[in-house]
Each structure stands twice: as structure tokens, then as C-alpha cells.
Scaffold this motif. Structure first.
Motif, short mmCIF file in Angstrom:
data_model
loop_
_atom_site.label_atom_id
_atom_site.label_comp_id
_atom_site.label_asym_id
_atom_site.label_seq_id
_atom_site.Cartn_x
_atom_site.Cartn_y
_atom_site.Cartn_z
N THR A 4 37.85 31.64 24.21
CA THR A 4 36.57 31.12 24.68
C THR A 4 36.73 29.86 25.52
O THR A 4 35.80 29.46 26.22
CB THR A 4 35.66 30.80 23.48
N SER A 5 37.88 29.22 25.48
CA SER A 5 38.06 27.97 26.19
C SER A 5 38.61 28.16 27.59
O SER A 5 38.69 27.21 28.36
CB SER A 5 39.01 27.05 25.41
N LYS A 6 39.01 29.39 27.93
CA LYS A 6 39.61 29.65 29.22
C LYS A 6 38.68 30.47 30.09
O LYS A 6 38.10 31.46 29.66
CB LYS A 6 40.95 30.39 29.06
N LEU A 7 38.56 30.04 31.35
CA LEU A 7 37.68 30.72 32.29
C LEU A 7 38.43 31.73 33.13
O LEU A 7 39.60 31.51 33.50
CB LEU A 7 37.05 29.71 33.24
N LEU A 8 37.76 32.81 33.48
CA LEU A 8 38.16 33.67 34.57
C LEU A 8 37.17 33.44 35.71
O LEU A 8 35.97 33.31 35.49
CB LEU A 8 38.12 35.14 34.16
N VAL A 9 37.67 33.38 36.94
CA VAL A 9 36.82 33.21 38.11
C VAL A 9 36.84 34.52 38.89
O VAL A 9 37.91 35.02 39.24
CB VAL A 9 37.29 32.05 39.00
N ILE A 10 35.67 35.08 39.15
CA ILE A 10 35.54 36.34 39.86
C ILE A 10 35.45 36.06 41.35
O ILE A 10 34.55 35.36 41.80
CB ILE A 10 34.30 37.13 39.40
N GLY A 11 36.39 36.63 42.12
CA GLY A 11 36.39 36.44 43.56
C GLY A 11 37.56 35.61 44.03
O GLY A 11 38.04 34.72 43.30
N CYS A 12 38.01 35.90 45.24
CA CYS A 12 39.17 35.18 45.80
C CYS A 12 38.87 34.65 47.20
O CYS A 12 39.79 34.35 47.96
CB CYS A 12 40.39 36.10 45.84
N LEU A 36 38.07 41.11 43.95
CA LEU A 36 37.10 42.20 44.05
C LEU A 36 37.75 43.50 44.48
O LEU A 36 37.19 44.58 44.25
CB LEU A 36 35.99 41.83 45.04
N SER A 37 38.91 43.41 45.08
CA SER A 37 39.60 44.59 45.62
C SER A 37 40.68 45.07 44.66
O SER A 37 41.34 44.28 43.98
CB SER A 37 40.23 44.24 46.97
N ASP A 38 40.89 46.39 44.63
CA ASP A 38 41.98 46.95 43.83
C ASP A 38 43.34 46.70 44.44
O ASP A 38 44.37 46.90 43.78
CB ASP A 38 41.78 48.46 43.65
N SER A 39 43.38 46.26 45.68
CA SER A 39 44.66 45.99 46.34
C SER A 39 45.09 44.54 46.18
O SER A 39 45.71 43.97 47.07
CB SER A 39 44.57 46.36 47.83
N PRO A 50 46.65 31.69 39.49
CA PRO A 50 47.11 33.03 39.87
C PRO A 50 45.98 34.04 39.90
O PRO A 50 44.99 33.93 39.16
CB PRO A 50 48.11 33.37 38.77
N VAL A 51 46.12 35.04 40.76
CA VAL A 51 45.25 36.22 40.71
C VAL A 51 45.82 37.15 39.64
O VAL A 51 47.00 37.52 39.69
CB VAL A 51 45.20 36.92 42.08
#
Length: 212
Positions: A4-12, A36-39, A50-51
Motif C-alpha cells: 500500500t505504500s508504493k505507487l504505480l504510475v500509469i503512462g510513460c 499504455l502499449s504492449d511494446s 523503471p517501466v
């Protein structure tokens, strides 16, 4: 274990960098970025972060225990779809607020809002979910801001204005007092809106702003 203390950021893209800068100032621990891309490139690192996966694989991150996400996507309708998808999966969304933002104690805040530096949000404003209130913008007293809106750089929303959903206000635009702005409306950069909009999805530019 639930992280719960770690964020994920959506988008690059560009807006994710804005999020990373805010998170750093607020001392959030960002675990990784979700492309957002599978590549996506496993070797890619953005501002030291990192992504770690793609949006199509986000359920894996949930199974790994991550729960807290911030959506770093500027496009309102895309951000809305991602917000709905991740809400349905059970993710939570903190408000990310720059320490120099001035927010009146009477403001009612929803979730997943990103509020940039030098912003001012005045008395009795209601701010819904998943909005971007960008650097230097002003939202004055008793304004009602719906969901999934983007108030861009140095834009001004005057008192008693209602922005519905998925509205984009361009840089340095102004909505004068007591107006209503319909869903999916765009006000171009530098535009001044002097009457309520009548059509969903319209684009208005100029001073006074006129539909194009």
C-alpha cells in the motif's frame, strides 16, 4: 503482502513526468511505470523509475500486491477509461497535491486528483474524481468541477462555475463567473468563455470564445 505504500504510475508520456516530479516532492515511493502499449521496453527508465509492465498486464500487478496508482495521462477520455478499468479491479487512487498549492479548508475533494504547483482552489469548491488541476491555475469560490477534467496551465475558473465531465481548459483560458461548461468541451489556449456552452463535445476558441 499488499504494497500500500508504493505507487504505480500509469503512462510513460509527458504527464507521467509531471506526476513523478510531484511524487518526488511529496516523498512517495514510486515502484514503477506502466506503459499504455504492449511494446514496452523492460530496459526503459524514466526519471530514475523503471517501466515494469503494460496496462494490459495490470491485473498481474494487483496480484503481486500493488493497490495504489496514479494515472499520468493527459487525455481526459482515455484517463476516464483507465480510471474506470482500475476502479473495477480494486485499485485505489491518492490525491497528488504539490506542497505549494493553496487549497481552502472548505474544499471537498474526490479521489485521483492531481493538483500542480502554485494552484489556488477557493472556498467551497467541489472537486470530483480524476481531475488534473495544472500549474498556476485558479479555481474560485463555489465552483463545481466534475470528473476527468483537465484545467491546464494558468487557466482560471471563476466563482460559481460548473465544469461537467471531461472538459479541457487550455493554457491561460478563462471561464467567467456563473457559467456551465458541458461534457467533453474544449476551450482553446487563451480563450475566454463568456456564456455557458450548449453542445457536448464542442471546441471554442478566442476572446470571447466561439465554437469552431
Amino acid at each position: 503482502m499488499i504494497n500500500t505504500s508504493k505507487l504505480l504510475v500509469i503512462g510513460c508520456g509527458g504527464h507521467s513526468r509531471f506526476i513523478l516530479s510531484l511524487a518526488d516532492k511529496l516523498r512517495y515511493q514510486v515502484f514503477g511505470l506502466i506503459d499504455l502499449s504492449d511494446s514496452w521496453k523492460k530496459s526503459e527508465i524514466i526519471m530514475g523509475i523503471p517501466v515494469v509492465g503494460s496496462l494490459s498486464q495490470i491485473e498481474l500487478q494487483y496480484r503481486l500486491g500493488f493497490r495504489s496508482v496514479v494515472i499520468g495521462v493527459g487525455d481526459n477520455n482515455l484517463r476516464k477509461r483507465i480510471f474506470t478499468q482500475l476502479t473495477n479491479l480494486g485499485f485505489s487512487f491518492p490525491n497528488i497535491i504539490h506542497p505549494t498549492a493553496i487549497i481552502d479548508s472548505t474544499v471537498i475533494l474526490g479521489n485521483a486528483n492531481v493538483i500542480g504547483p502554485a494552484t489556488i482552489i477557493g472556498a467551497e469548491v467541489i472537486l470530483g474524481h480524476n481531475n488534473i488541476i495544472n500549474s498556476g491555475s485558479i479555481i474560485e469560490h463555489q465552483a463545481i468541477i466534475g470528473n476527468h477534467n483537465h484545467v491546464s496551465l494558468s487557466a482560471t475558473v471563476c466563482g460559481n462555475v460548473t465544469l461537467n465531465d471531461c472538459v479541457f481548459l487550455g493554457a491561460n483560458s478563462t471561464v467567467i463567473e456563473k457559467l456551465s461548461v458541458d461534457d467533453n468541451t474544449t476551450i482553446g489556449a487563451g480563450g475566454t468563455l463568456i456564456q455557458s456552452t450548449q453542445t457536448r463535445g464542442s471546441t471554442l476558441v478566442g476572446c470571447p470564445a466561439r465554437e469552431v
